[in-house]
Design an enzyme around this catalytic site. Sequence first.
Site, PDB file in Angstrom:
ATOM      1  N   LYS A  58      25.949  22.377 -33.575  1.00  0.00           N
ATOM      2  CA  LYS A  58      26.852  22.324 -34.736  1.00  0.00           C
ATOM      3  C   LYS A  58      27.903  23.434 -34.643  1.00  0.00           C
ATOM      4  O   LYS A  58      27.714  24.412 -33.912  1.00  0.00           O
ATOM      5  CB  LYS A  58      26.029  22.467 -36.020  1.00  0.00           C
ATOM      6  CG  LYS A  58      25.200  23.746 -36.100  1.00  0.00           C
ATOM      7  CD  LYS A  58      24.253  23.727 -37.300  1.00  0.00           C
ATOM      8  CE  LYS A  58      23.412  24.981 -37.345  1.00  0.00           C
ATOM      9  NZ  LYS A  58      22.481  25.011 -38.470  1.00  0.00           N
ATOM     10  N   TYR A  85      49.832  47.570 -42.195  1.00  0.00           N
ATOM     11  CA  TYR A  85      49.935  47.370 -43.649  1.00  0.00           C
ATOM     12  C   TYR A  85      49.118  48.415 -44.405  1.00  0.00           C
ATOM     13  O   TYR A  85      48.032  48.800 -43.959  1.00  0.00           O
ATOM     14  CB  TYR A  85      49.375  46.001 -44.023  1.00  0.00           C
ATOM     15  CG  TYR A  85      50.165  44.830 -43.510  1.00  0.00           C
ATOM     16  CD1 TYR A  85      51.482  44.622 -43.896  1.00  0.00           C
ATOM     17  CD2 TYR A  85      49.567  43.916 -42.643  1.00  0.00           C
ATOM     18  CE1 TYR A  85      52.199  43.522 -43.431  1.00  0.00           C
ATOM     19  CE2 TYR A  85      50.271  42.812 -42.181  1.00  0.00           C
ATOM     20  CZ  TYR A  85      51.594  42.620 -42.577  1.00  0.00           C
ATOM     21  OH  TYR A  85      52.282  41.545 -42.114  1.00  0.00           O
TER      22      TYR A  85
HETATM   23  C1  LIG Z   1      21.371  25.694 -37.996  1.00  0.00           C
HETATM   24  C2  LIG Z   1      20.026  25.096 -38.079  1.00  0.00           C
HETATM   25  C3  LIG Z   1      19.114  25.275 -37.025  1.00  0.00           C
HETATM   26  C4  LIG Z   1      19.340  26.264 -35.901  1.00  0.00           C
HETATM   27  O1  LIG Z   1      19.181  27.570 -36.425  1.00  0.00           O
HETATM   28  P1  LIG Z   1      19.105  28.878 -35.501  1.00  0.00           P
HETATM   29  O2  LIG Z   1      18.665  29.964 -36.403  1.00  0.00           O
HETATM   30  O3  LIG Z   1      20.493  29.096 -34.995  1.00  0.00           O
HETATM   31  O4  LIG Z   1      18.169  28.592 -34.415  1.00  0.00           O
HETATM   32  C5  LIG Z   1      17.932  24.555 -37.072  1.00  0.00           C
HETATM   33  N1  LIG Z   1      17.647  23.741 -38.101  1.00  0.00           N
HETATM   34  C6  LIG Z   1      18.481  23.576 -39.154  1.00  0.00           C
HETATM   35  C7  LIG Z   1      18.097  22.653 -40.263  1.00  0.00           C
HETATM   36  C8  LIG Z   1      19.688  24.260 -39.190  1.00  0.00           C
HETATM   37  O5  LIG Z   1      20.507  24.108 -40.239  1.00  0.00           O
END
Ligand SMILES: *Cc1c(COP(=O)(O)O)cnc(C)c1O
Length: 393
Positions: free
Chosen positions: A37, A282
């Site tokens: 993701k 700035y």
């Molecule tokens: C993002 C996510 C993961 C992976 O999490 P990590 O801590 O990066 O391993 C796994 N399961 C769900 C439901 C997530 O939202």
Amino acid sequence: MKNETTRAIIYRKNIEHNISEIKKLLKPETKMCVAVKADGYGTSALETARLCEELGVDMLAIARVNEGIELRQEGIKLPLLLLSLCCPEEFEDLFKYEITPFIFGRDHITLLSEACDDFVKKGNVFADGFFNVHLAIDTGMGRIGCRKEEAAEQAKLIFSSKHLKLSGMGTHFALSDCVEQKGIDYTNQQFENFLEAVNAVKNAGINPGICHAGASAIACSRPDIHFDMVRPGIIVYGYYADQVDKKYLASKGIDLELKPVMQFETKVSAIRRFKPGQTVSYGRTWTSKKETDIAVLPVGYADGLLRRFSPGLKVAINGKEYPVVGRICMDQCMVDIGKDNKEIKCWDKAVIFGPVGQDGALQDAETLAALGNTISYEVMTSISKRVPRIVVD
Ligand SMILES: *Cc1c(COP(=O)(O)O)cnc(C)c1O
């Protein structure tokens, strides 16, 4: 685009290394669903997805339907698990691109089932004759999922639909990256809740399919609660899940050597002499106390270099660290390199973070995260779209 000054180098070998390190921690029959993701946590979802296909990973996790569509359009064939919810307008794309959603709730299941019937009525067919879904259980994360008491009933609803198939059940932990007793206790409680939900579904005569609960922290530290599959994300990209770090794992007799995958770098675009009393950027928050040279870097918060990193941020140029002075601007920031610095010339590489000891990085994303009061996840996913990702071996 490859000539772009400000860029993110993605070390493919490091992704490969991390995946094989993680595999060593799993039983041979435990499946792995790699989270790609948010464009592979800012690295490159496609590169990681391709490697996962080569390395025999079982599934990929995404958070948006469009992330799945992009992977499918690039030819990725692995099963895709959609971790967050989508809206009814997006259901047809789920079917078309065979994206497996994590679902729950009577209304949601019913709507999905009806949309699925319509899709099939239009003459469409699924590769294996039905559409796979995973049932989400909220065992204490407080995000998505039904309660354990509702699991059997919702599994029945899926079971009784014409074209949906319950091919998995999953939950997510809220404190799995905390190694203090309160964290371990809460995780164990969530585990018990999930087990109850799974058993309730089984007792209703329904096969729950692939059961999964743990992300990175669980994948590396709790083999006792891996169930059928783990869903690692951050460790694939080379960072430990908060307190479940290398030292903690070593204390449990677990050897896990991760290599950061991303390097964020730019080049010195100008070197300018400043007299005492002259100010930088700035708000004029920094004043030169003595004569010095200031290097200008074409990187700013619109690239993902968070404004709150200054003061405190240091960048590495030719093996030494130099402080960013004054406020970080949208597209540029300034570094004090000292008067007549013979070790730096214009167009030299400046590394913000990367795998330490590889190609000039002196800090990784986690060190930077601590400075900005955040986590490596946010540092990496903040690197914006205009920064080209250059994949190297
Ligand atoms: C993002 C996510 C993961 C992976 O999490 P990590 O801590 O990066 O391993 C796994 N399961 C769900 C439901 C997530 O939202």
